[in-house]
Design an enzyme around this catalytic site. Structure first.
Site, short mmCIF file in Angstrom:
data_model
loop_
_atom_site.label_atom_id
_atom_site.label_comp_id
_atom_site.label_asym_id
_atom_site.label_seq_id
_atom_site.Cartn_x
_atom_site.Cartn_y
_atom_site.Cartn_z
N ARG A 67 46.28 48.84 33.24
CA ARG A 67 45.88 48.63 31.86
C ARG A 67 44.68 49.48 31.51
O ARG A 67 43.82 49.76 32.36
CB ARG A 67 45.51 47.17 31.62
CG ARG A 67 46.71 46.24 31.72
CD ARG A 67 46.31 44.83 31.43
NE ARG A 67 45.08 44.50 32.12
CZ ARG A 67 44.21 43.61 31.68
NH1 ARG A 67 44.42 42.99 30.53
NH2 ARG A 67 43.12 43.34 32.37
N SER B 102 41.38 47.74 42.50
CA SER B 102 41.45 46.56 43.37
C SER B 102 42.06 46.87 44.73
O SER B 102 43.08 46.31 45.12
CB SER B 102 42.25 45.47 42.69
OG SER B 102 41.76 45.32 41.39
N ASP C 145 38.65 43.82 41.51
CA ASP C 145 39.04 42.80 40.54
C ASP C 145 38.40 41.44 40.82
O ASP C 145 38.12 40.66 39.90
CB ASP C 145 40.57 42.67 40.43
CG ASP C 145 41.26 42.44 41.76
OD1 ASP C 145 40.57 42.52 42.81
OD2 ASP C 145 42.48 42.19 41.77
P1 ADP Z 1 47.83 41.36 39.80
O1 ADP Z 1 48.93 42.26 40.13
O2 ADP Z 1 46.70 41.98 39.13
O3 ADP Z 1 47.43 40.50 40.93
P2 ADP Z 1 48.73 39.02 38.53
O4 ADP Z 1 47.55 38.20 38.79
O5 ADP Z 1 49.38 38.87 37.22
O6 ADP Z 1 48.45 40.52 38.67
O7 ADP Z 1 49.76 38.69 39.66
C1 ADP Z 1 51.02 39.23 39.63
C2 ADP Z 1 51.79 38.64 40.74
O8 ADP Z 1 51.94 37.26 40.53
C3 ADP Z 1 53.17 39.18 40.84
O9 ADP Z 1 53.19 40.24 41.75
C4 ADP Z 1 53.97 38.03 41.37
O10 ADP Z 1 53.98 38.09 42.78
C5 ADP Z 1 53.19 36.83 41.00
N1 ADP Z 1 53.83 36.08 39.93
C6 ADP Z 1 54.38 36.52 38.78
N2 ADP Z 1 54.86 35.51 38.06
C7 ADP Z 1 54.59 34.40 38.75
C8 ADP Z 1 54.81 33.02 38.54
N3 ADP Z 1 55.44 32.58 37.44
N4 ADP Z 1 54.40 32.16 39.48
C9 ADP Z 1 53.78 32.59 40.58
N5 ADP Z 1 53.56 33.86 40.84
C10 ADP Z 1 53.93 34.76 39.94
MG MG Z 2 44.88 41.32 38.49
#
Ligand code: ADP
Ligand code: MG
Length: 923
Positions: free
Chosen positions: A539, A603, A657
């Site tokens: 982003r 991160s 992060d």
């Molecule tokens: P980041 O990639 O920055 O850690 P997020 O915090 O949004 O971003 O985490 C994304 C991850 O969360 C995805 O890779 C997936 O593994 C997990 N995820 C996505 N949707 C769900 C959900 N509904 N419940 C639990 N885990 C999820």
């Molecule tokens: Mg994140």
């Protein structure tokens, strides 16, 4: 020629007249489809009443839970005994079930009479008789020295509390044994069996004949989920959703409900349809006022109904010249077998004539025609009523499954259905007319009601064995409190290694200094750009921070995809792509020429020598771009900006992060000194006392440490709790051997662990009928978001099945329960491990401060934490359990990684740096 024609005409006319006469006389027994639809609706309402907690006690249709939750799946095997009590004969059986893929079984049995003194005597006599017969059977088969499981078919309404426990509610049919009502029939049978010292049988299940029939047919046809008996008695059972069964704990899966529909109408609900003959028959029965529906349907009463009709018609001079014979006055003189014989239309009137003659009735041709038609009306009404109630069950099944068309199989047993020449055809036809949106297969069961008890026992046996296997697979995921404490202690030790100069280089928890030395104080202001790279989304953000009384943070952001080939291409390509996205964003925001300060949330583990320098230690999660490891990511970004030569930016800070999250929450709550991420990856940062950070000069104040705890365990220190599935996931990953803790706790891997377990369970034949589908073989198909969906408490099993279906996994109800269990075990362990790690951190903070009790806030971000239905709760519970002296507040960060980077940038930009003097790094 002419004469023959005339004769034929005469006969036809004569026949028509007789039929018209009977039709008129019995018009009340001829039920139109409208009436049947009405009966169907009434029966549906009765079913709902029987299932409801508050309405069950007054319901006539008792809807008894059978505690049979699973149908045969063809993998049953073994040698089983069964006894069948409740039909016209008592029967003992030996059933051998083979797991040979062909659903084959072998049945040997012996019938025993049920003399009147036994079925209308005392309870002790009855069960002794059953035990004696079984002993005789076992002796004749030379089985008396084997220990065999036994299933008990007991076809009377029972209130079951377990598969092998049930109290008789009331006798039906021609049974009336003293001292049994209200007592557990299984223990009575056991007691009687124990008197025989030389046999050793174990009563494992008791079932109703309807359930037995469904189970027997279910062995041959997996679509079978209804059992129907039309014999001496009539009854039906079907698989109901647990969540609709108020009287049994639990909402998962299905359970077979024995409707006991024979009692339908006992409250008067069918009085408008009952005729004077029905009333008379009821008054003369063993149980007047009871089982009124059964008395209009079952074979035990059909003949008697016919007799009562014939008697009245004769008395009124409509038959046999008005001459009543003694036989016709005798109760039960006409039986079902007579009715069946008389209705053999292919044989003309000969059977009818013979039967009536035997009753001393001297029938004319007209009489025979009329009597035959009476039989037809009575038996047709039986089929009609049965069809209406069955149609109600089918509709319920269809609605439970939320499908427009139901495809299902009804397993049937019972003498009337089996021997009556027209009954099956009539029943099928009417059912199909009443429920046109159900494709029903009617499967006649061979010895279904008796064999079924053995099948139920076989299924119970299989389930017990499977349960053991599943428990064994999931056992390593159940971590005791002691184990978790051990994890906490190990984490604590690794934290110390990472902070100490001598051990730092080889530490797996790297404890990277971030050069962030404080939290924002609200005086920051300005416009900043931020980048957020390191998870699922990349982003670019524009953040406007205001200070003072109008203190606020406004953000605009845009998500850009990073294609896989760029994530895993060269470093130059990756950074060129990032700069391209920045350019798009500036254009999109209309600030193309502005030179703004930029904070870079990156991160991945970086060694920092200052707030704006970060050398990538190694990629984690899904990234693997070449020529980056060991390079300064800020330099790489600067160079890419230079290469593009389109705009200039001041890169002020590179931030993890976790740090961004901590800062964002710290902006609201100054007590926030820990940042936790549970998303794609897993990581924590916290404010450490400078004096404990040996690799950074200076002893004053604090600095935020990015623990990079995902690497915890990379030295093998938690291999004792890693399962073979964790190892498989690791081996299939981009960074085998690395980030072992992260691979047990974060979103990127949980689904994959589940998939590995599912494959193993399938290989063991415990899931998906042992078939590993193409989709189950695909790495990554089981995303962690599916864990969240499947584990959601609000989700019915049917929806779990639908999710699995979308994944290409064709699951049964039982499969779905197991999958849900697997998901639960994996996510729970993840949350507990994460909690154990966090407990180590808060304990360390408590000791740093030297306080008995610590109050601290943890800023949290990450979709796993935010969206999984149980993860956050289990994590918090674990922390509370393992760090009882710490009072931890969890604060969700709103967009922590983006906003946090901007806040840090603002602090640096406004004040020069957090704290000058920490620049010397001592690696
Ligand atoms: P980041 O990639 O920055 O850690 P997020 O915090 O949004 O971003 O985490 C994304 C991850 O969360 C995805 O890779 C997936 O593994 C997990 N995820 C996505 N949707 C769900 C959900 N509904 N419940 C639990 N885990 C999820
Ligand atoms: Mg994140």
């Amino acid at each position: 020629m002419f004469a023959v024609h005339l004769l034929a005409f005469h006969f036809t006319k004569l026949k028509e007249d007789q039929i018209k006469k009977v039709d008129r006389y019995l018009y009340h027994m001829r039920l139109s489809d409208d009436v049947l639809l009405d009966v169907m609706a009434r029966f549906r309402a009765e079913m709902a009443k029987g299932l409801g907690r508050d309405t069950n006690s007054t319901a006539t249709v008792k809807m008894l839970p059978s505690f049979v939750r699973s149908l045969p799946d063809g993998s049953e095997k073994g040698d089983f005994l069964a006894v069948d009590l409740g039909g016209s004969q008592f029967r003992a059986l030996e059933v051998k079930v083979f797991n040979d893929g062909k659903q084959s079984s072998q049945l040997e049995s012996k019938f025993y009479p049920t003399p009147k003194e036994v079925i209308q005597g005392s309870g002790t006599e009855l069960f002794n008789y059953v035990a004696d017969c079984l002993l005789d059977f076992m002796e004749s088969k030379n089985l008396q020295h084997k220990k065999l499981p036994l299933g008990f078919t007991f076809s009377f309404p029972c209130k079951q509390t377990k598969l092998e426990e049930g109290a008789l509610l009331a006798w039906t049919k021609h049974f009336k044994v003293r001292g049994v009502q209200g007592t557990d029939v299984v223990s009575s049978l056991r007691k009687a069996l124990q008197k025989h010292k030389d046999i050793d049988v174990d009563v494992l299940a008791m079932v109703n004949d309807t359930v037995g029939t469904m189970m027997t047919c279910g062995y041959d046809d997996p679509h079978c989920e209804v059992g129907l008996i039309i014999g001496t008695g009539t009854n039906a059972c079907y698989m109901e959703e647990m969540r609709h069964i108020d009287l049994v704990e639990g909402d998962e899966g299905r359970m077979c409900i024995n409707t006991e529909w024979g009692a339908f109408g006992d409250d008067g609900a069918l009085d408008d349809l009952r005729t004077e003959f029905d009333r008379e028959l009821d008054l003369g029965s063993l149980n007047p006022g009871k089982q009124l529906f059964e008395k209009m349907i079952s074979s035990l009463y059909l003949g008697e109904l016919v007799r009562l009709i014939l008697l009245k018609m004769t008395k009124e001079g409509l038959l046999f010249n008005g001459k009543v014979s003694t036989a016709l006055l005798t109760k039960d003189k006409i039986e079902m077998k007579h009715v069946c014989a008389m209705e053999k239309y292919k044989e003309g009137l000969s059977n009818t004539k013979e039967i009536l003659t035997e009753l001393n009735l001297f029938p004319s041709e007209e009489d025979c025609i009329a009597v035959q038609h009476v039989c037809t009306i009575v038996s047709f009404r039986s089929a009609n009523l049965c069809a209406a109630a069955l149609a109600a069950i089918l509709t319920r099944l269809r609605e439970n499954k939320k499908v427009l068309r139901l495809r299902t199989t009804v397993g049937i047993d019972g003498g009337l259905y089996k021997t009556h020449p027209q009954y099956p055809k009539r029943l099928h036809k009417v059912v199909r007319r009443l429920v046109p949106n159900c494709d029903v297969r009617f499967l006649l069961s061979q010895s279904g009601s008796s064999k079924g008890a053995a099948m139920v026992t076989a299924v119970a046996y299989r389930l017990a064995a499977q349960r053991k296997q599943i428990d064994a697979v999931l056992a390593p995921f159940l971590l005791s409190l002691d184990t978790l404490r051990e994890v906490k202690n190990k984490m604590r030790a690794e934290l110390e290694y990472g902070l100490k100069r001598e051990t730092q280089a080889s530490a797996t928890v790297k404890m990277l200094p971030t050069y962030v030395c404080g939290t924002p104080d609200g005086t920051e202001s300005g416009k900043f750009l931020a980048l957020d790279l390191g998870g699922t989304n990349f982003r670019v953000l524009l953040v406007k921070i205001r200070s003072g009384r109008r203190r606020s943070v406004q953000m605009y952001n845009k998500i850009f995809a990073i294609p896989l080939e760029i994530m895993q291409g060269t470093g130059e390509e990756l950074f060129d792509h990032i700069v391209q996205c920045i350019a798009d964003f500036l254009e999109y925001m209309g600030i193309k020429g502005a030179r703004l300060p930029l904070g870079f949330t990156f991160s991945f583990p970086c060694r920092q020598a200052s707030i704006d320098k970060g050398t990538l230690v190694g990629w984690t999660k899904g990234f693997k771009a070449t020529d980056c490891e060991g390079e300064d990511v800020v330099d790489m970004l600067r160079e890419a900006i230079r290469r593009r030569n389109e705009f200039d930016l001041d890169i002020v800070a590179v931030v993890n992060d976790t740090v961004g999250t901590m800062m964002t929450c710290g902006y609201e709550d100054p007590n926030c000194e820990i940042g936790l991420i549970a998303g794609t990856g897993s990581n924590v940062c916290y404010m450490e006392d400078m004096k404990n950070i040996e690799i950074v000069e200076g002893n004053e104040g604090k600095m935020c440490i990015n623990t990079e705890w995902g690497g915890f365990g990379d030295n093998g220190c938690i291999d004792n709790i890693r399962t073979k599935y964790d190892k498989q996931v690791d081996e299939g990953s981009l960074n085998a051997g690395k980030q072992r803790y992260e691979k047990m706790t974060s979103g990127m891997y949980l689904g994959e662990i589940v998939r590995q377990i599912l494959i193993d369970l399938t290989k063991q034949g415990l899931l998906f009928r042992g078939q590993i589908s193409e989709s189950l073989r695909k790495r990554g198909i089981f995303e962690t978001k599916f864990l969240s969906q499947i584990e959601s408490d609000r989700l019915a099993l049917l929806q779990v099945r639908r999710i699995l279906q979308q994944l290409g996994l064709d699951s049964t109800c039982e499969d779905s329960i197991i999958v849900k269990e697997v998901c639960g075990a994996v996510s729970r362990r993840a949350a507990q491990l994460c909690g154990a790690g966090l407990a180590a951190i808060v304990e360390k903070k408590r000791e740093n401060r030297g306080v008995e009790h610590l109050q601290i806030t943890v800023g949290v971000d990450g979709t796993l934490y935010k969206l999984h239905p149980h993860f956050s709760r289990v994590l918090q519970e674990t922390v509370r359990e393992l760090a009882p002296q710490c009072d931890v507040t969890f604060m969700l960060s709103e967009d922590g990684s983006g906003k946090g980077a901007a806040l840090i940038t603002a602090v640096c930009f406004c004040t020069g740096c957090f704290s000058p003097g920490h620049s010397a790094i001592l690696y």
